[in-house]
Design a protein around this motif. Structure first.
Motif, PDB file in Angstrom:
ATOM      1  N   LEU A 173      65.897 -21.861  63.320  1.00 37.29           N
ATOM      2  CA  LEU A 173      65.977 -22.539  64.612  1.00 37.29           C
ATOM      3  C   LEU A 173      67.082 -22.378  65.757  1.00 37.29           C
ATOM      4  CD1 LEU A 173      65.051 -26.290  62.971  1.00 37.29           C
ATOM      5  CD2 LEU A 173      63.666 -24.722  64.191  1.00 37.29           C
ATOM      6  N   ALA A 174      68.254 -21.626  65.346  1.00 33.73           N
ATOM      7  CA  ALA A 174      69.131 -21.277  66.109  1.00 33.73           C
ATOM      8  C   ALA A 174      69.140 -20.142  66.533  1.00 33.73           C
ATOM      9  CB  ALA A 174      70.450 -21.670  65.363  1.00 33.73           C
ATOM     10  N   MET A 175      67.691 -19.551  66.365  1.00 33.39           N
ATOM     11  CA  MET A 175      67.752 -18.146  66.906  1.00 33.39           C
ATOM     12  C   MET A 175      67.620 -18.058  68.389  1.00 33.39           C
ATOM     13  SD  MET A 175      64.860 -15.998  64.358  1.00 33.39           S
ATOM     14  CE  MET A 175      64.468 -14.912  65.607  1.00 33.39           C
ATOM     15  N   PRO A 176      68.353 -17.098  69.196  1.00 32.59           N
ATOM     16  CA  PRO A 176      68.148 -17.026  70.522  1.00 32.59           C
ATOM     17  C   PRO A 176      66.515 -16.670  71.197  1.00 32.59           C
ATOM     18  CG  PRO A 176      69.174 -14.850  69.991  1.00 32.59           C
ATOM     19  CD  PRO A 176      69.140 -16.010  68.717  1.00 32.59           C
ATOM     20  N   GLN A 177      66.594 -17.105  72.245  1.00 31.73           N
ATOM     21  CA  GLN A 177      65.052 -16.829  72.714  1.00 31.73           C
ATOM     22  C   GLN A 177      64.740 -15.067  72.517  1.00 31.73           C
ATOM     23  OE1 GLN A 177      62.330 -18.820  73.708  1.00 31.73           O
ATOM     24  NE2 GLN A 177      63.966 -20.106  72.500  1.00 31.73           N
ATOM     25  N   GLY A 178      63.637 -14.668  72.205  1.00 27.83           N
ATOM     26  CA  GLY A 178      63.290 -13.187  71.742  1.00 27.83           C
ATOM     27  C   GLY A 178      64.102 -12.658  71.062  1.00 27.83           C
ATOM     28  N   GLY A 179      64.774 -13.464  69.926  1.00 34.39           N
ATOM     29  CA  GLY A 179      65.630 -12.899  68.861  1.00 34.39           C
ATOM     30  C   GLY A 179      64.738 -12.357  67.666  1.00 34.39           C
ATOM     31  N   ILE A 180      65.405 -11.562  66.691  1.00 35.33           N
ATOM     32  CA  ILE A 180      64.727 -11.039  65.469  1.00 35.33           C
ATOM     33  C   ILE A 180      65.025 -11.503  64.384  1.00 35.33           C
ATOM     34  CG2 ILE A 180      64.468  -8.984  64.351  1.00 35.33           C
ATOM     35  CD1 ILE A 180      65.083  -7.100  67.026  1.00 35.33           C
ATOM     36  N   TYR A 181      63.839 -12.003  63.759  1.00 33.38           N
ATOM     37  CA  TYR A 181      64.245 -12.427  62.308  1.00 33.38           C
ATOM     38  C   TYR A 181      63.564 -11.369  61.471  1.00 33.38           C
ATOM     39  CZ  TYR A 181      62.614 -14.628  57.744  1.00 33.38           C
ATOM     40  OH  TYR A 181      62.351 -15.030  56.427  1.00 33.38           O
ATOM     41  N   ALA A 182      64.442 -10.944  60.347  1.00 38.38           N
ATOM     42  CA  ALA A 182      64.155  -9.762  59.495  1.00 38.38           C
ATOM     43  C   ALA A 182      64.264 -10.393  58.080  1.00 38.38           C
ATOM     44  CB  ALA A 182      65.227  -8.789  59.708  1.00 38.38           C
ATOM     45  N   MET A 183      63.260  -9.842  57.309  1.00 35.42           N
ATOM     46  CA  MET A 183      63.047 -10.098  56.024  1.00 35.42           C
ATOM     47  C   MET A 183      63.295  -8.672  55.089  1.00 35.42           C
ATOM     48  SD  MET A 183      60.077 -11.817  53.422  1.00 35.42           S
ATOM     49  CE  MET A 183      60.569 -13.365  53.946  1.00 35.42           C
ATOM     50  N   VAL A 184      63.959  -8.833  54.093  1.00 38.05           N
ATOM     51  CA  VAL A 184      64.171  -7.689  53.182  1.00 38.05           C
ATOM     52  C   VAL A 184      63.104  -8.237  51.977  1.00 38.05           C
ATOM     53  CG1 VAL A 184      65.334  -6.092  51.739  1.00 38.05           C
ATOM     54  CG2 VAL A 184      66.129  -6.594  53.972  1.00 38.05           C
ATOM     55  N   LYS A 208      56.779 -19.567  66.859  1.00 43.59           N
ATOM     56  CA  LYS A 208      55.450 -19.628  67.974  1.00 43.59           C
ATOM     57  C   LYS A 208      55.649 -20.896  68.777  1.00 43.59           C
ATOM     58  CE  LYS A 208      50.493 -19.785  68.265  1.00 43.59           C
ATOM     59  NZ  LYS A 208      49.305 -19.726  67.566  1.00 43.59           N
ATOM     60  N   GLN A 209      56.206 -21.900  68.260  1.00 44.59           N
ATOM     61  CA  GLN A 209      56.315 -23.301  68.817  1.00 44.59           C
ATOM     62  C   GLN A 209      57.564 -23.133  69.790  1.00 44.59           C
ATOM     63  OE1 GLN A 209      55.138 -26.837  66.665  1.00 44.59           O
ATOM     64  NE2 GLN A 209      55.773 -25.316  65.116  1.00 44.59           N
ATOM     65  N   ALA A 210      58.786 -22.781  69.464  1.00 44.82           N
ATOM     66  CA  ALA A 210      60.095 -22.837  69.702  1.00 44.82           C
ATOM     67  C   ALA A 210      60.676 -21.737  70.426  1.00 44.82           C
ATOM     68  CB  ALA A 210      61.114 -23.408  68.684  1.00 44.82           C
ATOM     69  N   ASN A 211      60.149 -20.388  70.075  1.00 48.63           N
ATOM     70  CA  ASN A 211      60.705 -18.931  70.593  1.00 48.63           C
ATOM     71  C   ASN A 211      59.458 -18.142  70.463  1.00 48.63           C
ATOM     72  OD1 ASN A 211      62.524 -16.916  70.774  1.00 48.63           O
ATOM     73  ND2 ASN A 211      63.708 -17.688  69.078  1.00 48.63           N
ATOM     74  N   PRO A 212      58.625 -18.266  71.445  1.00 46.55           N
ATOM     75  CA  PRO A 212      57.283 -17.283  71.207  1.00 46.55           C
ATOM     76  C   PRO A 212      57.486 -15.771  71.513  1.00 46.55           C
ATOM     77  CG  PRO A 212      57.439 -18.789  73.290  1.00 46.55           C
ATOM     78  CD  PRO A 212      58.535 -19.451  72.564  1.00 46.55           C
ATOM     79  N   THR A 213      58.773 -15.763  72.217  1.00 47.63           N
ATOM     80  CA  THR A 213      58.783 -14.104  72.135  1.00 47.63           C
ATOM     81  C   THR A 213      59.591 -13.497  71.282  1.00 47.63           C
ATOM     82  OG1 THR A 213      61.051 -14.603  73.646  1.00 47.63           O
ATOM     83  CG2 THR A 213      59.007 -14.286  74.827  1.00 47.63           C
ATOM     84  N   ALA A 214      60.155 -14.238  70.159  1.00 47.30           N
ATOM     85  CA  ALA A 214      60.797 -13.763  69.026  1.00 47.30           C
ATOM     86  C   ALA A 214      59.861 -12.766  68.213  1.00 47.30           C
ATOM     87  CB  ALA A 214      61.290 -14.974  68.060  1.00 47.30           C
TER      88      ALA A 214
END
Length: 423
Positions: A173-184, A208-214
């Motif tokens: 939820l704290a990710m910046p707009q357009g940020g990257i979430y990675a999973m290993v 998709k709701q809060a940060n659609p360019t992520a």
């Protein structure tokens, strides 16, 4: 202080409880004692079924360090905003009050197989006639280069539910707009085969709701994964262009991380990320290794009753066991626990023991009311728990059927929670 079978015990009073337990055993003409280590889907179910079906003929002691158990199953739905955190938390009061189970809130730190005792972190040792270990998972040291358990605050695994689950959701939820979430993603075998990919779906849902360019990156050491076609279909329908899965053929197994720099390296290509959910390779919980029951990372068991192949008076359930074809899931652990409980009651009281039959279903939520499932039935053979038949959701199912599958999963969660912890 008097502590009887209907008492819930904290670690601070564990020694008093143990003294009372010895008196209870003497006063009850040495009723047999079953000690259960681990209060999750396997351990708590086994404790409850032994206690409720033995009519007081067996003393049952459940050792579990936490007072509230947060289920790993359905924790992804909390991450995705479909459930609140309290709804995946369960306590042990009913097991104590309604079924007479001695619940000891302490860490089991050792098993003396010769003396048949379980040592507690708070001091003392609990004697047993039969011992059930259901310790869940631990992580393999060095499985992901650059990550160890001290990195879990910067790069959470969230594969033991509770504070880690809350942390991962907060980071997303704290990710910046357009940020990257990675999973290993982890290598096989591991807890809940569809779990990482349901988690990606839930993270994608809130982004998709809060940060659609992520963007979402999955580094996966496997060439394929559970329900792969169903997840890929759902990701295309709900989250087009957001998710990149990088499998074994494209370097997904050649991964390292840097928690201080918040970077992920895949096959030598370094990417700065905002959230990194590292799910390492897994192994049986520590106490199974301490008890010298493991071969490699898991505990081999006999399919007919879940008894350890190294010690016939110790039984190992759920994720920690190496049993054959069943996946490591809550449904599997619950199913195995009932077979184990029936076998132990028979061994200690002479009650009827029925042939072992097992079942499992794993549901996953991909998007709002878009639920899918996979499952099978199993039987015990001399070699292993063997799959008999199975089923899986199909590509292109109607939205009505997917909605019913999701509703079915919600009903199952309520039912299995009651079955584990007491209605």
């Amino acid at each position: 202080m008097t502590v009887n079978r209907r008492t819930v015990i904290g670690s601070a009073t564990a020694m008093a409880a143990l003294g009372s337990m010895k008196m209870t055993l003497a006063d009850s003409h040495r009723k047999p004692t079953v000690v259960v280590v681990g209060g999750g889907a396997g351990g708590a179910t086994a404790a409850r079924y032994i206690a409720k079906d033995s009519a007081g003929g067996i003393n049952v002691v459940l050792i579990e360090p936490t007072r509230t158990y947060y289920s790993c199953f359905f924790s992804n739905l909390y991450i995705g905003g479909f459930r609140d955190f309290e709804s995946i938390g369960h306590t042990y009061g009913k097991l104590a009050a309604d079924f007479g189970i001695n619940v000891v809130h302490d860490w089991a730190v050792g098993v003396d197989r010769d003396a048949k005792t379980v040592a507690l972190a708070g001091g003392g040792a609990v004697p047993y006639d039969k011992l059930i270990l259901s310790p869940g998972i631990d992580f393999v040291n060095g499985a992901v280069e650059g990550w160890d358990i001290t990195s879990q605050h910067a790069m959470p695994h969230a594969y033991k539910a509770g504070s880690q689950t809350e942390l991962l959701r907060a980071q997303v939820l704290a990710m910046p707009q357009g940020g990257i979430y990675a999973m290993v993603a982890p290598p096989n075998p591991y807890r809940c085969p569809p779990g990482p990919y349901e988690r990606v779906s839930m993270v994608a849902h809130i982004l998709k709701q809060a940060n659609p360019t992520a963007k979402i990156i999955i580094a996966d050491p496997k060439p394929k994964f559970s329900k792969m076609a169903l997840f890929e279909e759902g990701w295309g329908d709900h989250y087009a262009g957001m998710i990149d899965w990088i499998g074994e053929d494209f370097g997904g197994g050649n991964v390292s991380v840097n928690p201080k720099e918040m970077t992920l390296s895949i096959d030598g290509e370094v990417t700065k990320v905002d959230v990194c959910n590292v799910i390492p390779a897994m192994k049986a919980g520590h106490i199974a290794h301490q008890a010298s029951l493991t071969e490699g990372n898991w505990v081999p068991v006999n399919a007919a009753d879940m008894s350890s192949k190294a010690d016939g008076d110790i039984y190992v359930l759920g994720d920690a066991s190496q049993q054959g074809d069943m996946p490591k899931s809550a449904f599997s652990a619950n199913s195995q626990a009932k077979i184990c409980a029936n076998a132990i009651r028979g061994a200690l009281t002479g009650s009827s023991v029925f042939p072992a039959r097992f079942s499992n279903t794993c549901w996953s939520l991909i998007g709002p009311e878009n639920g899918v499932k996979v499952g099978a039935t199993y039987e015990a053979t001399p070699e292993k728990i063997a799959r008999v038949d199975g089923f899986i959701s199909q590509i292109g199912e109607s939205s009505e059927l997917r909605k019913e599958t999701y509703k079915e999963s919600v009903a199952w969660y309520s039912a299995i929670s009651a079955d584990i912890f007491g209605a």
